[in-house]
Design an enzyme around this catalytic site. Structure first.
Site, PDB file in Angstrom:
ATOM      1  N   CYS A 152       0.816  -1.222   0.000  1.00  0.00           N
ATOM      2  CA  CYS A 152       0.000   0.000   0.000  1.00  0.00           C
ATOM      3  C   CYS A 152       0.849   1.271   0.000  1.00  0.00           C
ATOM      4  O   CYS A 152       0.648   2.163  -0.831  1.00  0.00           O
ATOM      5  CB  CYS A 152      -0.981  -0.015   1.176  1.00  0.00           C
ATOM      6  SG  CYS A 152      -0.224   0.098   2.812  1.00  0.00           S
ATOM      7  N   HIS A 189      -2.656   1.419   6.826  1.00  0.00           N
ATOM      8  CA  HIS A 189      -3.014   1.275   5.411  1.00  0.00           C
ATOM      9  C   HIS A 189      -3.195   2.661   4.807  1.00  0.00           C
ATOM     10  O   HIS A 189      -3.639   3.601   5.464  1.00  0.00           O
ATOM     11  CB  HIS A 189      -4.297   0.467   5.259  1.00  0.00           C
ATOM     12  CG  HIS A 189      -4.583   0.101   3.829  1.00  0.00           C
ATOM     13  ND1 HIS A 189      -3.875  -0.863   3.138  1.00  0.00           N
ATOM     14  CD2 HIS A 189      -5.485   0.600   2.933  1.00  0.00           C
ATOM     15  CE1 HIS A 189      -4.327  -0.965   1.904  1.00  0.00           C
ATOM     16  NE2 HIS A 189      -5.298  -0.072   1.743  1.00  0.00           N
ATOM     17  N   HIS A 199      -5.846   1.855  -4.322  1.00  0.00           N
ATOM     18  CA  HIS A 199      -4.957   1.335  -3.281  1.00  0.00           C
ATOM     19  C   HIS A 199      -4.567  -0.102  -3.594  1.00  0.00           C
ATOM     20  O   HIS A 199      -5.156  -0.760  -4.457  1.00  0.00           O
ATOM     21  CB  HIS A 199      -5.630   1.421  -1.901  1.00  0.00           C
ATOM     22  CG  HIS A 199      -6.744   0.430  -1.685  1.00  0.00           C
ATOM     23  ND1 HIS A 199      -6.969  -0.198  -0.481  1.00  0.00           N
ATOM     24  CD2 HIS A 199      -7.703  -0.060  -2.519  1.00  0.00           C
ATOM     25  CE1 HIS A 199      -8.007  -1.019  -0.580  1.00  0.00           C
ATOM     26  NE2 HIS A 199      -8.476  -0.941  -1.801  1.00  0.00           N
TER      27      HIS A 199
END
Length: 358
Positions: free
Chosen positions: A273, A321, A333
């Site tokens: 990520c 994240h 993402h």
């Protein structure tokens, strides 16, 4: 006369004893196994329970991945500094050896020309003027010798300090590598456990689990049209064409849609990520730090209702994240291992904050 005594019972021995003992052992083992099976039998988890456990394991793995990324960044920095210190120590050692050689030559010359005492030199001189000139020369040579000695001593100290600093960075690097190995084992353990849990589900149940995190297709108008295959659509909302840095970052992220998530990866063919957001903004000429918990502080914090395309959006309480906001409540993402870079709603995960790279 017949005897009425009861005959003596002979103890069992030989094969009979071994057979009886084996029978009893097998019976005991079977009984123990039966009880063990009853006591250790685990009820089958429902698909919802498996999904919750897998989600938790993936979240823990991603948190560990970010710690790994941070440790690797510091290990790489320590290794670069160690290499530089070793090079500097080598250069300083060369200069030290040159100074030592010069000092040795000077000392040898003094010995050859100045070993006689002042009185003898005066006696050997043809006139006082010659003696005075020689004395002045020896005085200058002595000053030069003292300077050369001081230079060698200073260079010795410098080399020792550089080597001491290099030794410290080497110890730091070894510690970072140990941390990397431990964190890597933790990540791989969590992912292996998640894989085993998913293997317990039927094909239909696994498909249902995957469908929960499938990307949304975004039309040119910016409206989500529903879930599609995990490979991700290439027809997601086009990046802004205003030529801004945010537009260039979004264009990069659009080009990465469909590429696999690989923990610790920063491209070009796979990403985690924070690796994706770092690479996207690098393509726009902006340098971001490596981890989620450092990226959130790399720019200006923005409120959720003030989001603009290109902003970094962060999730979970530990800020583990990150995605790249593209407008209309959507982001691009890299979700988790086994998935691909995709478009997803910003509200699909617990919100943690947002920042706008400078």
């Amino acid at each position: 006369m017949a005897s009425h005594r009861k005959p003596r019972q002979r103890p069992l021995s030989g094969p009979a004893v071994r057979t009886a003992a084996t029978t009893l052992a097998l019976a005991g083992a079977a009984t123990a196994t039966a009880f063990e099976g009853v006591s250790q039998a685990e009820p089958r988890q429902s698909p919802a329970q498996v999904a919750a456990d897998v989600d938790r394991l993936y979240e823990e793995a991603e948190a560990a991945t970010e710690r790994y990324n941070g440790a690797k960044e510091k290990a790489d920095e320590a290794e670069r500094e160690l290499t530089g210190l070793r090079d500097e120590a080598a250069r300083r050692t060369d200069r030290l050896n040159t100074a030592r050689t010069a000092l040795g030559s000077l000392a040898a010359g003094q010995y050859r020309s100045g070993s006689l005492g002042p009185a003898v030199q005066l006696a050997m001189a043809e006139d006082p003027q010659e003696y005075l000139e020689r004395a002045a020369f020896l005085s200058r040579t002595g000053d030069r010798t003292a300077a050369e000695v001081a230079s060698v001593r200073a260079r010795l100290d410098q080399v020792a300090k550089v080597r001491e600093k290099a030794s410290g960075r080497l110890a730091d690097l070894r510690g970072r590598r140990d941390e990397l190995a431990e964190t890597k084992a933790l990540v791989e353990g969590r992912l292996a456990t998640a894989k085993r849990l998913l293997a317990k589900l039927t094909a239909e149940e696994r498909a249902a689990y995957e469908a929960r995190s499938a990307p949304s297709t975004v039309t040119a108008a910016g409206a989500p049209t529903g879930a599609v295959s995990p490979a991700g659509p290439r027809a997601a909302a086009p990046a802004p064409a205003d030529g801004s840095r945010a537009a260039r970052a979004i264009a990069f992220a659009h080009g990465a849609i469909g590429m696999p998530y690989v923990w610790g990866a920063t491209g070009p063919g796979s990403f985690d990520c924070s690796g994706l957001t770092q690479a996207a903004w690098r393509a726009a000429g902006v340098s971001l730090p490596r981890t989620t918990y450092t990226q959130i502080n790399a720019g200006r914090r923005v409120a959720r209702d003030q989001l603009a395309p290109g902003d970094l959006v962060f999730f979970y309480s530990g800020v583990t994240h990150v995605g790249l906001y593209i407008g209309n409540g959507q982001m691009i993402h890299a979700p988790r291992p086994g998935s691909t870079v995709r478009v997803a709603p910003v509200d699909s995960m617990p919100w943690a904050g947002a920042s706008r790279p400078a």
